[in-house]
Design an enzyme around this catalytic site. Structure first.
Site, PDB file in Angstrom:
ATOM      1  N   ASN A   9       0.853  -1.194   0.000  1.00 61.62           N
ATOM      2  CA  ASN A   9       0.000   0.000   0.000  1.00 61.62           C
ATOM      3  C   ASN A   9       0.889   1.246   0.000  1.00 61.62           C
ATOM      4  OD1 ASN A   9      -1.852   2.011   0.456  1.00 61.62           O
ATOM      5  ND2 ASN A   9      -2.453   1.324   2.500  1.00 61.62           N
ATOM      6  N   LYS A  11       0.001   4.228  -0.316  1.00 58.83           N
ATOM      7  CA  LYS A  11      -0.696   5.408   0.221  1.00 58.83           C
ATOM      8  C   LYS A  11      -0.442   6.609  -0.715  1.00 58.83           C
ATOM      9  CE  LYS A  11      -0.352   3.272   4.697  1.00 58.83           C
ATOM     10  NZ  LYS A  11      -0.393   3.375   6.134  1.00 58.83           N
ATOM     11  N   HIS A  93      -9.846   1.012   4.669  1.00 59.34           N
ATOM     12  CA  HIS A  93      -8.571   1.225   5.369  1.00 59.34           C
ATOM     13  C   HIS A  93      -8.808   2.186   6.530  1.00 59.34           C
ATOM     14  CE1 HIS A  93      -4.507   2.497   6.284  1.00 59.34           C
ATOM     15  NE2 HIS A  93      -4.101   1.397   5.680  1.00 59.34           N
ATOM     16  N   GLU A  95      -7.229   4.583   7.671  1.00 62.40           N
ATOM     17  CA  GLU A  95      -7.022   6.015   7.374  1.00 62.40           C
ATOM     18  C   GLU A  95      -8.260   6.598   6.702  1.00 62.40           C
ATOM     19  OE1 GLU A  95      -3.274   5.505   5.338  1.00 62.40           O
ATOM     20  OE2 GLU A  95      -2.371   4.946   7.260  1.00 62.40           O
ATOM     21  N   GLU A 164      -5.710  -5.167  10.244  1.00 61.36           N
ATOM     22  CA  GLU A 164      -4.704  -4.137  10.494  1.00 61.36           C
ATOM     23  C   GLU A 164      -5.028  -3.412  11.799  1.00 61.36           C
ATOM     24  OE1 GLU A 164      -2.639  -2.794   6.639  1.00 61.36           O
ATOM     25  OE2 GLU A 164      -4.436  -1.602   6.877  1.00 61.36           O
ATOM     26  N   GLY A 170       1.996   2.100  10.757  1.00 55.61           N
ATOM     27  CA  GLY A 170       2.919   3.226  10.639  1.00 55.61           C
ATOM     28  C   GLY A 170       3.631   3.570  11.944  1.00 55.61           C
ATOM     29  N   SER A 210       2.973  -2.279  10.165  1.00 55.95           N
ATOM     30  CA  SER A 210       4.421  -2.295  10.383  1.00 55.95           C
ATOM     31  C   SER A 210       5.081  -3.637  10.033  1.00 55.95           C
ATOM     32  CB  SER A 210       4.767  -1.900  11.828  1.00 55.95           C
ATOM     33  OG  SER A 210       4.335  -0.579  12.089  1.00 55.95           O
TER      34      SER A 210
HETATM   35  P1  PGA Z   1       2.493   0.211   7.566  1.00 58.34           P
HETATM   36  O1  PGA Z   1       1.065   0.442   6.871  1.00 58.34           O
HETATM   37  O2  PGA Z   1       3.030  -1.094   7.039  1.00 58.34           O
HETATM   38  O3  PGA Z   1       3.307   1.393   7.178  1.00 58.34           O
HETATM   39  O4  PGA Z   1       2.242   0.120   9.046  1.00 58.34           O
HETATM   40  C1  PGA Z   1       0.177  -0.619   6.644  1.00 58.34           C
HETATM   41  C2  PGA Z   1      -1.109  -0.102   6.068  1.00 58.34           C
HETATM   42  O5  PGA Z   1      -1.562   0.976   6.471  1.00 58.34           O
HETATM   43  O6  PGA Z   1      -1.714  -0.758   5.209  1.00 58.34           O
END
Ligand code: PGA
Length: 250
Positions: A9, A11, A93, A95, A164, A170, A210
């Site tokens: 991803n 983003k 997601h 976010e 997740e 993140g 992460s």
């Molecule tokens: P990250 O993000 O691996 O940077 O924690 C995962 C995601 O948001 O899909």
């Protein structure tokens, strides 16, 4: 047997040059990995370019709108994703749930639209730190899964769920393999109880939060973890290659 998936991803990161270079490095690596499906989720603007450059990697959009067409400035329909040859779409997601109004009703409509339009949803679910501390992780995840799938008829081969935990996204704080496995097994149980035995058997459940080159192998070795949804580490070719190989060796 469920074939593992690793989805990167991106983003809101990258550029056309970045996409070209990254895909150039990944595609030949992935060519030699038969037991993993590798997907990247670039900003929608770069999907066509990635699909033109990649022979062994498919694309996931990061979002879609549930309407077929119309006055929805800035939005993208499933027919447009299908038109580009985009195989998957991330839906729900955290976010988007937190910042862009993707509530449970909207997420459910998007999942239904994706199935109807022939683009496979990657449904993202996961609890916040507060919810985990309050012992609500299972209940939250169950509700997120069921509110999106209740009443839908779908081919379980076409659904991917990404667990997740928000506290792991993140932050550099990966869930332990045991913590993740526990929730994945629970999601599979929810699918068995509320959807069908076939769905529990076939739906691929990815872990995200992460995931990196050093944690991937142990996470993916867990019975109910069918690969990963990878943010930050998917932007670094060398790390992402290691993660893809870890899934292929599952
Ligand atoms: P990250 O993000 O691996 O940077 O924690 C995962 C995601 O948001 O899909």
């Amino acid at each position: 047997m469920r074939k593992p998936i690793v989805a990167g991803n991106w983003k809101m990161n990258g550029s056309s040059l970045f996409a070209k270079e990254l895909i150039g490095q990944l595609d030949s690596h992935v060519q030699d990995l038969s037991n993993v499906e590798v997907v990247v989720s670039p900003p929608a603007l770069y999907i066509s370019q990635v699909l033109a450059d990649a022979e062994n990697i498919s694309c996931a959009a990061q979002n879609l709108h549930d309407a077929q067409a119309g006055a929805f400035t800035g939005e993208i329909s499933v027919a447009m994703l299908q038109d580009l040859g985009c195989k998957y779409v991330l839906i729900g997601h955290s976010e988007r749930r937190e910042m862009f109004g993707d509530n449970v009703e909207f997420v459910a409509k998007k999942v239904a639209a994706a199935f109807a339009g022939g683009v496979n949803p990657i449904l993202c679910v996961g609890e916040s730190l507060e919810q985990r501390k309050n012992g609500q992780a299972f209940a939250v995840v169950k509700e997120q899964v069921l509110s999106a799938l209740r009443g839908l008829s779908f081919d379980p081969d076409n659904l991917v769920i990404a667990y997740e935990p928000i506290w792991a996204i993140g932050t550099g704080e990966t869930a332990s393999p045991e913590q993740a496995q526990e929730v994945h097994a629970y999601i599979r149980q929810v699918l068995a109880d509320e959807i069908s035995a076939e769905a529990a058997e076939k739906v691929r459940i990815l872990y995200g939060g992460s995931v990196n080159a050093s944690t991937a192998e142990e996470l993916f070795s867990q019975q109910d973890i069918d690969g990963g949804l990878v943010g930050g580490a998917s932007l670094k070719a060398d790390d992402f290659k290691i993660i893809c190989s870890a899934a292929a060796n599952k």
